[in-house]
Design a protein around this motif. Structure first.
Motif, short mmCIF file in Angstrom:
data_model
loop_
_atom_site.label_atom_id
_atom_site.label_comp_id
_atom_site.label_asym_id
_atom_site.label_seq_id
_atom_site.Cartn_x
_atom_site.Cartn_y
_atom_site.Cartn_z
N GLU A 1 0.83 -1.21 0.00
CA GLU A 1 0.00 0.00 0.00
C GLU A 1 0.86 1.26 0.00
O GLU A 1 0.64 2.18 -0.78
CB GLU A 1 -0.94 0.00 1.20
CG GLU A 1 -1.93 1.16 1.17
CD GLU A 1 -2.97 1.06 2.26
OE1 GLU A 1 -3.96 1.81 2.18
OE2 GLU A 1 -2.80 0.25 3.18
N THR A 2 1.87 1.27 0.84
CA THR A 2 2.79 2.42 0.88
C THR A 2 3.54 2.54 -0.44
O THR A 2 3.76 3.65 -0.94
CB THR A 2 3.79 2.26 2.04
OG1 THR A 2 3.06 2.18 3.27
CG2 THR A 2 4.74 3.44 2.09
N TYR A 3 3.93 1.41 -1.01
CA TYR A 3 4.63 1.42 -2.29
C TYR A 3 3.77 2.11 -3.36
O TYR A 3 4.25 2.96 -4.11
CB TYR A 3 4.96 0.00 -2.70
CG TYR A 3 5.50 -0.14 -4.11
CD1 TYR A 3 6.83 0.13 -4.40
CD2 TYR A 3 4.66 -0.52 -5.16
CE1 TYR A 3 7.32 0.01 -5.69
CE2 TYR A 3 5.14 -0.64 -6.45
CZ TYR A 3 6.47 -0.38 -6.72
OH TYR A 3 6.94 -0.48 -8.01
N GLN B 1 1.37 4.22 -2.99
CA GLN B 1 1.18 5.64 -2.69
C GLN B 1 2.32 6.49 -3.24
O GLN B 1 2.14 7.67 -3.56
CB GLN B 1 1.04 5.84 -1.19
CG GLN B 1 -0.29 5.31 -0.63
CD GLN B 1 -0.36 5.37 0.88
OE1 GLN B 1 0.63 5.71 1.56
NE2 GLN B 1 -1.51 5.01 1.44
N ASN B 2 3.50 5.90 -3.39
CA ASN B 2 4.63 6.62 -3.99
C ASN B 2 4.35 7.02 -5.43
O ASN B 2 4.98 7.94 -5.95
CB ASN B 2 5.90 5.75 -3.94
CG ASN B 2 6.41 5.55 -2.52
OD1 ASN B 2 6.24 6.42 -1.66
ND2 ASN B 2 7.02 4.41 -2.26
N SER C 1 -7.45 -0.45 3.17
CA SER C 1 -6.61 -0.11 4.31
C SER C 1 -7.19 -0.64 5.61
O SER C 1 -6.57 -0.55 6.66
CB SER C 1 -6.44 1.41 4.41
OG SER C 1 -7.70 2.04 4.52
N GLY D 1 1.19 7.75 -6.43
CA GLY D 1 -0.10 8.41 -6.43
C GLY D 1 -1.25 7.46 -6.64
O GLY D 1 -2.33 7.87 -7.08
N SER E 1 -3.96 4.87 -5.03
CA SER E 1 -4.61 4.45 -3.80
C SER E 1 -5.76 3.54 -4.16
O SER E 1 -6.06 3.32 -5.34
CB SER E 1 -5.12 5.65 -3.00
OG SER E 1 -6.04 6.41 -3.78
#
Length: 272
Positions: free
Chosen positions: A237-239, A241-242, A250, A244, A246
């Motif tokens: 998920e964080t990857y 977001q890098n 979560s 943009g 989503s």
């Protein structure tokens, strides 16, 4: 007779062009059953079928399952088909979803260069100079797909590889980035047991046009690509977001935030 035919076939391949490679036709197509580990925390060996297309000017090595799925999807979407039609076609043709998406193009875009593509949600590509492994031919012989094979070993890109090659097919090629022996590599495995390739089929190209990279890619380096795999394994998920992106859940069904367990990728190349 089979071995003699392929010797004649490769004798007419000619020298590779030193310019940007044109569209090429496969003279030989080799299928490998491959096994690989995906995460260090999981000992499971996943499977795939990978294909090596050898042409006059360059070679292409890619995963059959995901490539076929991508071509099916593109064909249906291009004529306005729905997501449901895509999923129905996947079921009809029976190509499983593989956990690996890389492709290797040797002597592409020109002689002495290697193009590597991969997909970690986004599509990445790098071009590097070809590095020939330093081989040691050692005692040992076996038969693979009706071809007599010799044994060789190399330390290459952080792994020790044991391979079997046949001089009956005198082309210096093999799976992934392995090449440089006086014959086609029909079997290869790293001694750690993380990766293996085993020939399950050889055929003439029958005018098959070689695969080549298509679409838009993020240009990178081997080291950056390894970092992308590591970041994605740590927390997908964080990857995303890098970039943009989503939309991944979560929260779990219990309404609590999902806690991703940090994991680590198993990569073909090991960097210091």
């Amino acid at each position: 007779m089979k071995a003699l035919f392929f010797i004649i076939l490769f004798s007419i391949f000619g020298c590779f062009s030193s310019y940007a490679q044109p569209n090429d036709q496969a003279r030989l197509i080799v299928h490998y059953a491959s096994q690989f580990k995906f995460r260090k925390e999981n000992p499971k060996l996943y499977e795939d079928e990978q294909v090596l297309e050898i042409g006059t000017h360059y070679s292409a090595f890619y995963g059959l399952w995901n490539t076929q799925r991508e071509e099916i999807k593109d064909s249906i979407v291009s004529r306005g088909g729905s997501y449901g039609e895509v999923m129905q076609a996947f079921g009809k043709y029976g190509y499983p979803l593989s956990k690996q998406n890389y492709a290797v193009y040797k002597n592409y875009p020109k002689v002495g260069k290697l193009t590597y593509t991969d997909k970690v949600f986004k599509k990445f590509k790098y071009i590097e100079s070809m590095e020939k492994p330093t081989w040691e031919i050692i005692p040992g012989d076996t038969v693979i797909y009706d071809y007599s094979c010799q044994k060789a070993v190399t330390n290459f890109r952080g792994r020790t590889w044991v391979v079997w090659f046949t001089s009956s097919l005198p082309v210096s090629e093999g799976p992934w980035k392995l090449y440089g022996l006086p014959g086609l590599i029909l079997k290869a495995n790293d001694v750690a047991g993380d990766f293996s390739f085993h020939c399950i089929g050889i055929q003439k190209g029958e005018r098959t046009v070689l695969k080549r990279p298509k679409g838009k890619f993020i240009e990178c380096t081997p080291q950056k690509l390894a970092r992308m795999h590591a970041l994605c394994a740590k927390n997908p998920e964080t990857y995303l977001q890098n970039f943009g992106i989503s939309g991944m859940a979560s929260q779990g069904v219990d309404g609590k935030p999902i806690q991703y367990k940090e994991m680590h990728p198993v990569l073909l190349e090991i960097f210091p």
